[in-house]
Design a protein around this motif. Structure first.
Motif, PDB file in Angstrom:
ATOM      1  N   GLU A  51       0.869  -1.214  -0.075  1.00 23.71           N
ATOM      2  CA  GLU A  51      -0.093   0.011   0.012  1.00 23.71           C
ATOM      3  C   GLU A  51       0.889   1.471  -0.192  1.00 23.71           C
ATOM      4  OE1 GLU A  51      -2.560  -0.401   3.394  1.00 23.71           O
ATOM      5  OE2 GLU A  51      -3.679  -2.327   2.635  1.00 23.71           O
ATOM      6  N   ARG A  52       2.010   1.097   0.464  1.00 26.24           N
ATOM      7  CA  ARG A  52       2.904   2.317   0.573  1.00 26.24           C
ATOM      8  C   ARG A  52       2.366   3.679   1.051  1.00 26.24           C
ATOM      9  NH1 ARG A  52       8.163   1.212   1.618  1.00 26.24           N
ATOM     10  NH2 ARG A  52       9.009  -0.009  -0.142  1.00 26.24           N
ATOM     11  N   PRO A  53       1.600   3.697   2.166  1.00 28.25           N
ATOM     12  CA  PRO A  53       1.149   5.028   2.796  1.00 28.25           C
ATOM     13  C   PRO A  53       2.374   5.963   3.128  1.00 28.25           C
ATOM     14  CG  PRO A  53       1.184   3.253   4.408  1.00 28.25           C
ATOM     15  CD  PRO A  53       1.652   2.626   3.215  1.00 28.25           C
ATOM     16  N   MET A  54       2.301   7.242   2.839  1.00 28.45           N
ATOM     17  CA  MET A  54       3.415   8.130   3.200  1.00 28.45           C
ATOM     18  C   MET A  54       3.064   8.476   4.785  1.00 28.45           C
ATOM     19  SD  MET A  54       5.471   8.350   0.971  1.00 28.45           S
ATOM     20  CE  MET A  54       6.337   9.530   1.286  1.00 28.45           C
ATOM     21  N   ASP A  55       3.605   7.551   5.883  1.00 33.56           N
ATOM     22  CA  ASP A  55       3.453   7.973   7.307  1.00 33.56           C
ATOM     23  C   ASP A  55       4.605   7.960   7.925  1.00 33.56           C
ATOM     24  OD1 ASP A  55       4.014   5.247   7.050  1.00 33.56           O
ATOM     25  OD2 ASP A  55       2.166   4.444   7.671  1.00 33.56           O
ATOM     26  N   ALA A  56       4.330   7.999   9.358  1.00 34.30           N
ATOM     27  CA  ALA A  56       5.520   7.862  10.398  1.00 34.30           C
ATOM     28  C   ALA A  56       6.561   6.605  10.047  1.00 34.30           C
ATOM     29  CB  ALA A  56       5.230   7.910  11.809  1.00 34.30           C
ATOM     30  N   MET A  58       7.419   5.302   7.186  1.00 28.31           N
ATOM     31  CA  MET A  58       8.358   5.813   6.305  1.00 28.31           C
ATOM     32  C   MET A  58       9.601   6.736   6.751  1.00 28.31           C
ATOM     33  SD  MET A  58       8.715   5.264   2.914  1.00 28.31           S
ATOM     34  CE  MET A  58       7.103   5.307   2.011  1.00 28.31           C
ATOM     35  N   ALA A  59       9.444   7.619   7.487  1.00 28.04           N
ATOM     36  CA  ALA A  59      10.287   8.355   8.098  1.00 28.04           C
ATOM     37  C   ALA A  59      11.081   7.411   9.190  1.00 28.04           C
ATOM     38  CB  ALA A  59       9.666   9.335   9.070  1.00 28.04           C
ATOM     39  N   VAL A  60      10.574   6.590  10.026  1.00 32.61           N
ATOM     40  CA  VAL A  60      11.595   5.747  10.731  1.00 32.61           C
ATOM     41  C   VAL A  60      12.387   4.644   9.822  1.00 32.61           C
ATOM     42  CG1 VAL A  60      11.138   4.007  12.401  1.00 32.61           C
ATOM     43  CG2 VAL A  60       9.953   5.730  12.637  1.00 32.61           C
ATOM     44  N   ASN A  61      11.845   4.290   8.960  1.00 30.30           N
ATOM     45  CA  ASN A  61      12.365   3.014   7.991  1.00 30.30           C
ATOM     46  C   ASN A  61      13.703   3.862   7.339  1.00 30.30           C
ATOM     47  OD1 ASN A  61      12.949   0.873   6.746  1.00 30.30           O
ATOM     48  ND2 ASN A  61      11.513   1.314   5.105  1.00 30.30           N
ATOM     49  N   ALA A  62      13.487   5.127   6.827  1.00 26.84           N
ATOM     50  CA  ALA A  62      14.425   5.828   6.272  1.00 26.84           C
ATOM     51  C   ALA A  62      15.576   6.104   7.220  1.00 26.84           C
ATOM     52  CB  ALA A  62      13.856   7.262   5.764  1.00 26.84           C
ATOM     53  N   ALA A  63      15.124   6.573   8.470  1.00 30.69           N
ATOM     54  CA  ALA A  63      16.103   6.992   9.552  1.00 30.69           C
ATOM     55  C   ALA A  63      16.890   5.442   9.938  1.00 30.69           C
ATOM     56  CB  ALA A  63      15.596   7.437  10.737  1.00 30.69           C
ATOM     57  N   ALA A  64      16.281   4.677  10.100  1.00 26.16           N
ATOM     58  CA  ALA A  64      16.982   3.135   9.808  1.00 26.16           C
ATOM     59  C   ALA A  64      18.011   3.020   8.944  1.00 26.16           C
ATOM     60  CB  ALA A  64      16.086   2.150  10.198  1.00 26.16           C
ATOM     61  N   THR A  65      17.661   3.192   7.503  1.00 29.14           N
ATOM     62  CA  THR A  65      18.485   3.022   6.540  1.00 29.14           C
ATOM     63  C   THR A  65      19.881   3.899   6.733  1.00 29.14           C
ATOM     64  OG1 THR A  65      16.605   2.523   4.928  1.00 29.14           O
ATOM     65  CG2 THR A  65      18.531   3.282   3.946  1.00 29.14           C
ATOM     66  N   VAL A  66      19.453   5.012   6.985  1.00 36.01           N
ATOM     67  CA  VAL A  66      20.651   6.064   7.352  1.00 36.01           C
ATOM     68  C   VAL A  66      21.621   5.605   8.344  1.00 36.01           C
ATOM     69  CG1 VAL A  66      21.326   8.536   8.026  1.00 36.01           C
ATOM     70  CG2 VAL A  66      19.275   8.188   6.315  1.00 36.01           C
ATOM     71  N   LEU A  95      13.325  -1.692  15.465  1.00 32.12           N
ATOM     72  CA  LEU A  95      12.391  -2.064  16.585  1.00 32.12           C
ATOM     73  C   LEU A  95      11.295  -1.479  16.539  1.00 32.12           C
ATOM     74  CD1 LEU A  95      14.736  -3.700  19.416  1.00 32.12           C
ATOM     75  CD2 LEU A  95      13.187  -5.102  17.693  1.00 32.12           C
ATOM     76  N   ALA A  96      11.308  -0.097  16.366  1.00 24.77           N
ATOM     77  CA  ALA A  96      10.232   0.818  16.422  1.00 24.77           C
ATOM     78  C   ALA A  96       9.339   0.814  15.039  1.00 24.77           C
ATOM     79  CB  ALA A  96      10.904   2.343  16.503  1.00 24.77           C
ATOM     80  N   TYR A  97      10.062   0.566  13.909  1.00 21.34           N
ATOM     81  CA  TYR A  97       9.435   0.383  12.776  1.00 21.34           C
ATOM     82  C   TYR A  97       8.748  -0.787  12.581  1.00 21.34           C
ATOM     83  CZ  TYR A  97       9.137  -1.011   7.545  1.00 21.34           C
ATOM     84  OH  TYR A  97       8.623  -1.367   6.538  1.00 21.34           O
ATOM     85  N   TRP A  98       9.175  -2.078  13.409  1.00 22.16           N
ATOM     86  CA  TRP A  98       8.205  -3.337  13.587  1.00 22.16           C
ATOM     87  C   TRP A  98       7.086  -2.936  14.369  1.00 22.16           C
ATOM     88  CZ3 TRP A  98      13.246  -6.812  14.266  1.00 22.16           C
ATOM     89  CH2 TRP A  98      13.961  -6.778  12.620  1.00 22.16           C
ATOM     90  N   GLU A  99       7.429  -2.284  15.580  1.00 19.75           N
ATOM     91  CA  GLU A  99       6.235  -2.017  16.255  1.00 19.75           C
ATOM     92  C   GLU A  99       5.133  -1.322  15.420  1.00 19.75           C
ATOM     93  OE1 GLU A  99       3.415  -1.584  19.096  1.00 19.75           O
ATOM     94  OE2 GLU A  99       5.053  -3.069  18.958  1.00 19.75           O
ATOM     95  N   LEU A 100       5.468  -0.330  14.717  1.00 20.99           N
ATOM     96  CA  LEU A 100       4.492   0.467  13.803  1.00 20.99           C
ATOM     97  C   LEU A 100       3.763  -0.540  12.883  1.00 20.99           C
ATOM     98  CD1 LEU A 100       6.577   3.660  12.930  1.00 20.99           C
ATOM     99  CD2 LEU A 100       4.485   3.638  14.373  1.00 20.99           C
ATOM    100  N   MET A 101       4.676  -1.565  12.256  1.00 24.94           N
ATOM    101  CA  MET A 101       4.083  -2.684  11.164  1.00 24.94           C
ATOM    102  C   MET A 101       3.113  -3.477  12.078  1.00 24.94           C
ATOM    103  SD  MET A 101       5.271  -1.740   8.254  1.00 24.94           S
ATOM    104  CE  MET A 101       5.149   0.057   8.867  1.00 24.94           C
TER     105      MET A 101
END
Length: 118
Positions: A51-56, A58-66, A95-101
């Motif tokens: 679904e790729r929503p632009m939500d929090a 996405m930001a947490v995932n981007a920060a984890a990637t960085v 872990l924060a991203y997985w909680e969001l998921m």
């Protein structure tokens, strides 16, 4: 685990990590139920990717990637403390991203607060 081949500059270690990443989804079969947090997180991530929503998330995932890229750069330079700090930051963000998921799965699955887990 992914920093070891970069730190050691070893193609053999990279092949082991790559092989594990390839067989990991096959090694673990379908879960018996969806009550476990990790199961809900993975199922939520699958739906979120579709679904790729632009939500929090996405930001947490981007920060984890960085943070992960920072850990790789530090490992390449053989800087143990910066690599460990960046890897710890990446893991915390994941872990924060997985909680969001898991929450994403719960809200899309129709029962809001989860399926009896926690």
């Amino acid at each position: 685990m992914m920093l070891v081949p970069v730190w050691r500059r070893s193609w053999r270690d990279a092949a082991f990590v790559g092989a594990w990443m390839a067989v990991n989804p096959v090694v673990f079969g379908k879960p018996a139920h969806e009550r476990a947090w990790s199961t809900r997180a993975m199922l939520g991530e699958e739906r979120w990717i579709e679904e790729r929503p632009m939500d929090a998330a996405m930001a947490v995932n981007a920060a984890a990637t960085v943070a992960g890229v920072g850990a790789m750069v530090a490992a390449r330079r053989r800087r143990a403390v910066p690599a460990a700090v960046a890897a710890a930051a990446q893991m915390g963000l994941l872990l924060a991203y997985w909680e969001l998921m898991a929450r994403y799965h719960d809200t899309r699955h129709g029962n809001g607060a989860g399926r009896g887990a926690r």
